[in-house]
Design a protein around this motif. Structure first.
Motif, PDB file in Angstrom:
ATOM      1  N   GLU A  54       0.779  -1.230   0.000  1.00  0.00           N
ATOM      2  CA  GLU A  54       0.000   0.000   0.000  1.00  0.00           C
ATOM      3  C   GLU A  54       0.811   1.281   0.000  1.00  0.00           C
ATOM      4  N   ALA A  55       2.048   1.263   0.503  1.00  0.00           N
ATOM      5  CA  ALA A  55       2.796   2.505   0.679  1.00  0.00           C
ATOM      6  C   ALA A  55       3.500   2.908  -0.606  1.00  0.00           C
ATOM      7  N   LEU A  56       3.033   3.999  -1.183  1.00  0.00           N
ATOM      8  CA  LEU A  56       3.655   4.498  -2.410  1.00  0.00           C
ATOM      9  C   LEU A  56       4.715   5.524  -2.055  1.00  0.00           C
ATOM     10  N   TRP A  57       5.933   5.311  -2.578  1.00  0.00           N
ATOM     11  CA  TRP A  57       6.997   6.306  -2.478  1.00  0.00           C
ATOM     12  C   TRP A  57       7.117   6.950  -3.841  1.00  0.00           C
ATOM     13  N   TYR A  58       7.368   8.253  -3.881  1.00  0.00           N
ATOM     14  CA  TYR A  58       7.600   8.907  -5.169  1.00  0.00           C
ATOM     15  C   TYR A  58       8.566  10.064  -5.016  1.00  0.00           C
ATOM     16  N   ASP A  59       9.222  10.374  -6.103  1.00  0.00           N
ATOM     17  CA  ASP A  59      10.163  11.490  -6.150  1.00  0.00           C
ATOM     18  C   ASP A  59       9.379  12.739  -6.565  1.00  0.00           C
ATOM     19  N   PRO A  60       9.242  13.726  -5.711  1.00  0.00           N
ATOM     20  CA  PRO A  60       8.435  14.903  -6.049  1.00  0.00           C
ATOM     21  C   PRO A  60       9.094  15.825  -7.077  1.00  0.00           C
ATOM     22  N   ALA A  61      10.393  15.685  -7.292  1.00  0.00           N
ATOM     23  CA  ALA A  61      11.091  16.546  -8.261  1.00  0.00           C
ATOM     24  C   ALA A  61      11.987  15.682  -9.148  1.00  0.00           C
ATOM     25  N   PRO A  62      11.373  14.906 -10.030  1.00  0.00           N
ATOM     26  CA  PRO A  62      12.160  13.983 -10.846  1.00  0.00           C
ATOM     27  C   PRO A  62      13.039  14.705 -11.857  1.00  0.00           C
ATOM     28  N   ASP A  63      14.086  14.010 -12.261  1.00  0.00           N
ATOM     29  CA  ASP A  63      15.007  14.514 -13.269  1.00  0.00           C
ATOM     30  C   ASP A  63      14.279  14.708 -14.599  1.00  0.00           C
ATOM     31  N   GLN A  64      14.770  15.647 -15.390  1.00  0.00           N
ATOM     32  CA  GLN A  64      14.171  15.913 -16.711  1.00  0.00           C
ATOM     33  C   GLN A  64      14.088  14.650 -17.573  1.00  0.00           C
ATOM     34  N   ALA A  65      15.046  13.744 -17.404  1.00  0.00           N
ATOM     35  CA  ALA A  65      15.069  12.510 -18.191  1.00  0.00           C
ATOM     36  C   ALA A  65      13.845  11.638 -17.905  1.00  0.00           C
ATOM     37  N   GLN A  66      13.211  11.859 -16.764  1.00  0.00           N
ATOM     38  CA  GLN A  66      12.041  11.062 -16.377  1.00  0.00           C
ATOM     39  C   GLN A  66      10.725  11.671 -16.857  1.00  0.00           C
ATOM     40  N   ARG A  67      10.807  12.835 -17.466  1.00  0.00           N
ATOM     41  CA  ARG A  67       9.615  13.605 -17.805  1.00  0.00           C
ATOM     42  C   ARG A  67       8.548  12.790 -18.558  1.00  0.00           C
ATOM     43  N   GLU A  68       8.938  12.183 -19.668  1.00  0.00           N
ATOM     44  CA  GLU A  68       7.972  11.430 -20.476  1.00  0.00           C
ATOM     45  C   GLU A  68       7.378  10.271 -19.683  1.00  0.00           C
ATOM     46  N   HIS A  69       8.228   9.590 -18.907  1.00  0.00           N
ATOM     47  CA  HIS A  69       7.756   8.455 -18.106  1.00  0.00           C
ATOM     48  C   HIS A  69       6.714   8.924 -17.079  1.00  0.00           C
ATOM     49  N   VAL A  70       6.988  10.076 -16.469  1.00  0.00           N
ATOM     50  CA  VAL A  70       6.069  10.599 -15.447  1.00  0.00           C
ATOM     51  C   VAL A  70       4.737  10.991 -16.081  1.00  0.00           C
ATOM     52  N   LEU A  71       4.804  11.616 -17.262  1.00  0.00           N
ATOM     53  CA  LEU A  71       3.559  11.997 -17.943  1.00  0.00           C
ATOM     54  C   LEU A  71       2.731  10.765 -18.288  1.00  0.00           C
ATOM     55  N   ARG A  72       3.414   9.711 -18.729  1.00  0.00           N
ATOM     56  CA  ARG A  72       2.690   8.466 -19.050  1.00  0.00           C
ATOM     57  C   ARG A  72       2.111   7.848 -17.781  1.00  0.00           C
ATOM     58  N   ALA A  73       2.881   7.891 -16.710  1.00  0.00           N
ATOM     59  CA  ALA A  73       2.409   7.325 -15.437  1.00  0.00           C
ATOM     60  C   ALA A  73       1.155   8.056 -14.963  1.00  0.00           C
ATOM     61  N   ALA A  74       1.181   9.384 -15.066  1.00  0.00           N
ATOM     62  CA  ALA A  74       0.030  10.175 -14.624  1.00  0.00           C
ATOM     63  C   ALA A  74      -1.196   9.848 -15.474  1.00  0.00           C
ATOM     64  N   ALA A  75      -0.978   9.691 -16.781  1.00  0.00           N
ATOM     65  CA  ALA A  75      -2.097   9.378 -17.673  1.00  0.00           C
ATOM     66  C   ALA A  75      -2.644   7.980 -17.396  1.00  0.00           C
ATOM     67  N   ALA A  76      -1.790   7.094 -16.925  1.00  0.00           N
ATOM     68  CA  ALA A  76      -2.192   5.698 -16.710  1.00  0.00           C
ATOM     69  C   ALA A  76      -2.863   5.467 -15.362  1.00  0.00           C
ATOM     70  N   CYS A  77      -2.696   6.399 -14.440  1.00  0.00           N
ATOM     71  CA  CYS A  77      -3.271   6.188 -13.093  1.00  0.00           C
ATOM     72  C   CYS A  77      -4.788   6.085 -13.189  1.00  0.00           C
ATOM     73  N   PRO A  78      -5.367   4.976 -12.767  1.00  0.00           N
ATOM     74  CA  PRO A  78      -6.812   4.779 -12.937  1.00  0.00           C
ATOM     75  C   PRO A  78      -7.675   5.692 -12.072  1.00  0.00           C
ATOM     76  N   VAL A  79      -7.095   6.312 -11.052  1.00  0.00           N
ATOM     77  CA  VAL A  79      -7.897   7.200 -10.196  1.00  0.00           C
ATOM     78  C   VAL A  79      -7.415   8.647 -10.262  1.00  0.00           C
ATOM     79  N   GLN A  80      -6.588   8.954 -11.254  1.00  0.00           N
ATOM     80  CA  GLN A  80      -6.052  10.314 -11.457  1.00  0.00           C
ATOM     81  C   GLN A  80      -5.498  10.925 -10.165  1.00  0.00           C
ATOM     82  N   ALA A  81      -4.674  10.136  -9.492  1.00  0.00           N
ATOM     83  CA  ALA A  81      -4.105  10.610  -8.217  1.00  0.00           C
ATOM     84  C   ALA A  81      -2.815  11.408  -8.410  1.00  0.00           C
ATOM     85  N   ILE A  82      -2.267  11.367  -9.625  1.00  0.00           N
ATOM     86  CA  ILE A  82      -0.970  12.015  -9.854  1.00  0.00           C
ATOM     87  C   ILE A  82      -1.176  13.383 -10.490  1.00  0.00           C
TER      88      ILE A  82
END
Ligand code: SF4
Length: 99
Positions: A54-82
């Motif tokens: 249950e415990a989600l850890w996340y980096d609140p200020a990810p590196d620019q290289a992670q940008r696309e991955h983070v955008l995809r992750a946010a779009a994929a979240c089924p409850v729009q929590a990101i």
């Protein structure tokens, strides 16, 4: 703007804005909404990690290289929590032109 960029701007005027270098992003996860589905961990494993079931850890200020991955992750979240916030500093700077 060089010749190639001018041609691109004429052919695709809607794309010129996104061609600007993107600023840093800030990530906020609404942990009250998060249901630990782990979709974000799949799309951006360097930014989101589940500890236990249950415990989600996340980096609140990810590196620019992670940008696309983070955008995809946010779009994929089924409850729009990101929530992703863009650094608007660049826009502010562009708004201040010398008179
Ligand atoms: S995809 Fe959404 S619900 Fe699932 S762990 Fe990530 S933030 Fe939580």
């Amino acid at each position: 703007m060089n010749r190639k960029e001018e041609q691109m701007a004429q052919a695709h005027p809607h794309m010129t804005e996104s061609a600007a270098p993107p600023g840093p992003i800030h990530v906020v996860v609404d942990l009250n909404r998060c249901q630990a589905y782990a979709q974000c961990c799949f799309f951006a494993p360097g930014v989101f990690k589940l500890h236990g079931e249950e415990a989600l850890w996340y980096d609140p200020a990810p590196d620019q290289a992670q940008r696309e991955h983070v955008l995809r992750a946010a779009a994929a979240c089924p409850v729009q929590a990101i929530l992703i916030e863009q650094d608007s500093h660049q826009d502010e700077m562009e708004g201040r032109r010398p008179s």
